[in-house]
Design a protein around this motif. Structure first.
Motif, PDB file in Angstrom:
ATOM      1  N   SER A  75      53.513  47.306  43.472  1.00 48.04           N
ATOM      2  CA  SER A  75      52.941  48.572  43.020  1.00 48.04           C
ATOM      3  C   SER A  75      52.616  48.469  41.534  1.00 48.04           C
ATOM      4  N   THR A  76      51.561  49.157  41.120  1.00 48.97           N
ATOM      5  CA  THR A  76      51.199  49.177  39.708  1.00 48.97           C
ATOM      6  C   THR A  76      51.547  50.508  39.039  1.00 48.97           C
ATOM      7  N   THR A  77      52.100  51.445  39.803  1.00 45.69           N
ATOM      8  CA  THR A  77      52.333  52.788  39.255  1.00 45.69           C
ATOM      9  C   THR A  77      53.359  52.790  38.127  1.00 45.69           C
ATOM     10  N   SER A  78      54.308  51.881  38.173  1.00 43.76           N
ATOM     11  CA  SER A  78      55.350  51.854  37.145  1.00 43.76           C
ATOM     12  C   SER A  78      55.026  50.896  35.996  1.00 43.76           C
ATOM     13  N   LEU A  79      53.889  50.229  36.065  1.00 43.43           N
ATOM     14  CA  LEU A  79      53.541  49.252  35.036  1.00 43.43           C
ATOM     15  C   LEU A  79      52.870  49.939  33.850  1.00 43.43           C
ATOM     16  N   ARG A  90      49.769  42.410  29.336  1.00 47.46           N
ATOM     17  CA  ARG A  90      50.100  43.410  30.354  1.00 47.46           C
ATOM     18  C   ARG A  90      49.301  43.131  31.623  1.00 47.46           C
ATOM     19  N   TYR A  91      49.906  43.427  32.743  1.00 46.63           N
ATOM     20  CA  TYR A  91      49.278  43.150  34.029  1.00 46.63           C
ATOM     21  C   TYR A  91      47.963  43.903  34.178  1.00 46.63           C
ATOM     22  N   LEU A  92      47.920  45.154  33.772  1.00 49.06           N
ATOM     23  CA  LEU A  92      46.736  45.981  33.984  1.00 49.06           C
ATOM     24  C   LEU A  92      45.615  45.680  32.996  1.00 49.06           C
ATOM     25  N   ASN A  93      45.836  44.752  32.081  1.00 46.36           N
ATOM     26  CA  ASN A  93      44.725  44.293  31.245  1.00 46.36           C
ATOM     27  C   ASN A  93      43.639  43.625  32.089  1.00 46.36           C
ATOM     28  N   ARG A  94      43.987  43.203  33.289  1.00 42.84           N
ATOM     29  CA  ARG A  94      43.027  42.530  34.159  1.00 42.84           C
ATOM     30  C   ARG A  94      41.834  43.417  34.507  1.00 42.84           C
ATOM     31  N   ASN A  95      41.996  44.722  34.368  1.00 47.65           N
ATOM     32  CA  ASN A  95      40.904  45.642  34.684  1.00 47.65           C
ATOM     33  C   ASN A  95      39.985  45.898  33.495  1.00 47.65           C
ATOM     34  N   GLY A  96      40.250  45.270  32.372  1.00 53.31           N
ATOM     35  CA  GLY A  96      39.459  45.503  31.177  1.00 53.31           C
ATOM     36  C   GLY A  96      38.061  44.932  31.267  1.00 53.31           C
ATOM     37  N   ALA A  97      37.233  45.320  30.286  1.00 49.03           N
ATOM     38  CA  ALA A  97      35.826  44.937  30.304  1.00 49.03           C
ATOM     39  C   ALA A  97      35.545  43.624  29.592  1.00 49.03           C
ATOM     40  N   GLY A 127      57.284  45.248  30.972  1.00 50.16           N
ATOM     41  CA  GLY A 127      56.148  45.399  31.877  1.00 50.16           C
ATOM     42  C   GLY A 127      55.981  44.286  32.877  1.00 50.16           C
ATOM     43  N   LYS A 128      57.035  43.511  33.102  1.00 53.09           N
ATOM     44  CA  LYS A 128      56.937  42.421  34.077  1.00 53.09           C
ATOM     45  C   LYS A 128      56.787  42.996  35.482  1.00 53.09           C
ATOM     46  N   PRO A 129      55.755  42.595  36.230  1.00 53.29           N
ATOM     47  CA  PRO A 129      55.538  43.169  37.565  1.00 53.29           C
ATOM     48  C   PRO A 129      56.454  42.565  38.618  1.00 53.29           C
ATOM     49  N   GLU A 130      56.608  43.272  39.714  1.00 49.43           N
ATOM     50  CA  GLU A 130      57.337  42.754  40.875  1.00 49.43           C
ATOM     51  C   GLU A 130      56.311  42.357  41.927  1.00 49.43           C
ATOM     52  N   TYR A 131      56.372  41.102  42.341  1.00 51.70           N
ATOM     53  CA  TYR A 131      55.389  40.596  43.287  1.00 51.70           C
ATOM     54  C   TYR A 131      55.833  40.834  44.729  1.00 51.70           C
TER      55      TYR A 131
END
Length: 675
Positions: free
Chosen positions: A379-383, A510-517, A562-566
């Motif tokens: 899940s990305t909600t807690s990141l 951060r994991y959600l940086n992957r959505n950047g432009a 911010g380490k994600p859980e896979y």
């Protein structure tokens, strides 16, 4: 360049010292500064003993005397375990009309370790005499080195070949013996046709060419150069052969591979096997930009599904310096692709490498392939959200420590937080690496002190010092809009004799940086080994000189934030790891880096350097290559932007124009708009 007066020695002395000490440092680098090489390597010196070496060197001595002096000083500093040999040519037959003149070459000291006395004795007997059979001498030198391992030839010549075979053709043939063999060349007081021929030998031999025909202060030069070393650029990885079409392409698991550009503009294809459902596959292609070639490299790297759905693509970015590198990356991830989309679910992906319109410059050039695989997250909600533009924090100074720079990714030294000192030569590319964890960003500051005397004269006005940060997958990731950065925050700084302070930083990983432009976002979406590239621009008539350089590095931020859980506790796999498989329990990992806010303050630049760092990582995706090279983007913004627009897939619907300021590039992993 300005001529220097007073008590001087020929530039070749320092230049030979540069070349030899640099190469030998690569053969036997201090363990505290770099990862160990797979083998120690071998080096053979090929020296010109032709009659022209009796000519004046320009300071009251002869070329042969200058060469003897330089070689003697260099040999006295050889590491005891360096595998080195000495071959001369033109030493025994006086005229070309005499038998054996064009095969006149001898291995006076066989390649071996601990042979310093033999080398010094041979150098003392080194005399000018006969013809210049360069081509034949190179053939024999290649035989001296054998068929395997890291092998380097250093050719020193003061003129063009006087005998067949053509040394440029020979160098091209030698280069085919493997990616681990290269030819470096020093041209001593040469010009015109001779210079062009020697440059061709270096180019075809995948090596470097250096001029030496002016004088510099020997004592100051050798004092600086005694600890100076740049390692030869190397391509590594398991050899594979891409197919001209998708059918019959080799199937690759995450790993580290090598291939070579072909003779025309035909693409090479590889199949990448996805081992974790819904994973993100990343591929990096890196190679050395040919000397004298175009700075605009229009090679294309694409990652598609087997049905032809485009998932990610890019043009390799080319960077400044005679040893400039280029890298291209592609990822299966796109924020526009759903979890059940073809780029996320396809069991196999097709990686395509196309040399583009400049294929003639890249003919026969080897390249590396790195492939990694990152599992999907639960899940990305807690990141944490994507990182904002960073604000520079002051880095504590420390006593600078000597460092051995790398010139390719395999030999880049792993830096702990602190300050390091080295020297930098015009046209040279230096590479270093620093580990970043989740929640950390990298700060890098390059400092050149005020210069005087011969160094200030050699600088000859202004130069540009370029600094870049490269992600584990090969993206240029300096933060364009960082605040309060010394030197303005741009990658290129103007260097004069007054010195320079130049700094760059990245966004927080951060994991959600992957959505950047932009690259500064997508390139900082995973932890691992980030590379620092530094280079100094070169002028057309430059000779050998170096500038002093201090480099301060520091990860900033709390490691592990911010380490994600896979999904299923699966483990990410880098290009250096085995094929991943999901497991019920996490893989064993090394301990995570200490919190930078603890009392040890180990992530600040002023903290003590602890010596060689542990090479184990914490299970996060480490370097998928990259292969970027030295500082400062050299692609012209307008030209690059127009080219990117023109070469978009015309059948793909237009998404938003992902543009960013100069020295950064559009995100080319996609985009595909929502459907």
């Amino acid at each position: 360049m300005t001529t220097h007066h007073g008590h001087r020695r020929p530039a070749v002395l320092a230049l030979l010292a540069i070349t030899l000490t640099a190469l030998l440092a690569g053969l036997a680098a201090p363990a505290a500064q770099a990862d160990p090489a797979p083998d120690s390597g071998k080096l053979v010196l090929v020296l010109d003993s032709s009659g022209s070496m009796k000519e004046p060197a320009g300071d009251g001595t002869t070329k042969i005397a200058a060469a003897r002096t330089a070689l003697t000083q260099v040999v006295s500093k050889l590491p005891a375990d360096a595998q080195v040999g000495l071959r001369v040519y033109g030493a025994t037959v006086f005229k070309r009309s005499q038998p054996g003149a064009c095969t006149d070459t001898q291995l006076t000291v066989p390649i071996g370790a601990g042979n310093r006395p033999q080398l010094q004795a041979a150098i003392a007997k080194y005399q000018p005499y006969g013809e210049t059979p360069i081509g034949y001498a190179l053939q024999q030198a290649a035989n001296d080195l054998g068929p395997t391992g890291q092998r380097t030839i250093v050719l020193v010549s003061d003129g063009e070949a006087t005998c067949a075979p053509d040394p440029c053709v020979v160098a091209q043939s030698i280069a085919k013996q493997g990616i681990d063999l290269k030819i470096d060349v020093v041209g001593f007081r040469v010009g015109g046709k001779a210079r062009s021929q020697l440059q061709c030998v270096a180019r075809e031999g995948r090596g470097d060419y250096y001029d030496a025909d002016s004088t510099i202060d020997l004592e100051a030069g050798l004092g600086r150069l005694s600890t100076r070393a740049f390692r030869p650029f190397r391509i590594s990885g398991t050899p594979v052969h891409g197919a001209p079409q998708q059918e019959g392409a080799p199937v690759l698991a995450p790993g580290h591979y090598s291939d070579t550009f072909g003779v025309d503009d035909t693409s090479k294809h590889y199949l990448i096997k996805r081992t974790i459902k819904g994973s993100t596959l990343r591929a990096g292609v890196s190679f050395r930009r040919p000397s004298g070639g175009s700075l605009v490299i229009q090679t294309e790297v694409r990652l598609n599904t087997t049905d032809g759905e485009r998932c990610g693509w890019s043009y390799p970015r080319s960077f400044d310096g005679d040893q400039g590198l280029a890298t291209g990356t592609a990822s299966s991830w796109s924020k526009y692709d759903t979890k059940s989309g073809p780029c996320s679910e396809s069991e196999q992906m097709v990686l395509t490498v196309n040399p583009g319109k400049d294929f003639r410059e890249l003919k026969g050039v080897p390249y590396e392939l790195r492939i990694d695989e990152e599992p999907p997250v639960d899940s990305t909600t807690s990141l944490p959200a994507a990182a904002d533009d960073p604000v520079w924090v002051t880095m504590k100074g420390s006593t600078p420590r000597e460092i051995v720079p790398g010139s390719s990714f395999p030999d880049a030294p792993l830096l702990q937080p602190g300050t390091y000192k080295t020297t930098l030569m015009p046209g040279e590319l230096q590479l270093y690496k620093v580990k970043l964890d989740w929640g950390q960003r990298l700060q890098v500051q390059a400092t050149v002190p005020e210069m005087a005397g011969a160094t200030a004269e050699a600088l000859d006005g202004i130069r540009y010092l370029d600094t870049a940060v490269i992600s584990p997958i090969g993206e240029d990731v300096y933060a364009v809009f960082a605040k309060n950065v010394p030197g303005g925050g741009y990658k290129r700084g103007v260097l004069t004799k007054r010195g320079l302070v130049k700094a760059v930083t990245t966004k927080e990983v951060r994991y959600l940086n992957r959505n950047g432009a932009n690259n500064q976002d997508t390139g900082t979406s995973a932890p691992g080994e980030y590379y620092v590239a530094v280079s100094l621009t070169r002028k057309t008539n430059d000779k050998a000189f170096t500038i002093p350089l201090n480099l301060t590095v520091a990860p900033v931020g709390a490691a592990g934030t911010g380490k994600p859980e896979y999904v299923n506790d699966a483990t990410p796999v880098s290009g250096e790891s085995a094929t991943p498989t999901p497991s019920a329990t996490p893989s064993t990992t090394a301990s995570e880096p200490a919190d930078p806010n603890d009392s040890g303050n180990k992530t600040e630049a002023g903290a003590p350097v602890q010596g060689r760092a542990d090479d184990n990582d914490d299970g996060t995706p480490i370097a998928l290559v990259a292969g970027l090279g030295g500082g400062g983007a050299v692609l012209l913004l307008v030209g690059a932007f127009i080219v990117l627009r023109l070469r978009r897939n015309p059948t793909t619907e237009s998404g938003p124009q992902n543009w960013q300021p100069p020295t950064n590039y559009p995100n080319q992993n996609g985009p595909r708009p929502p459907r």
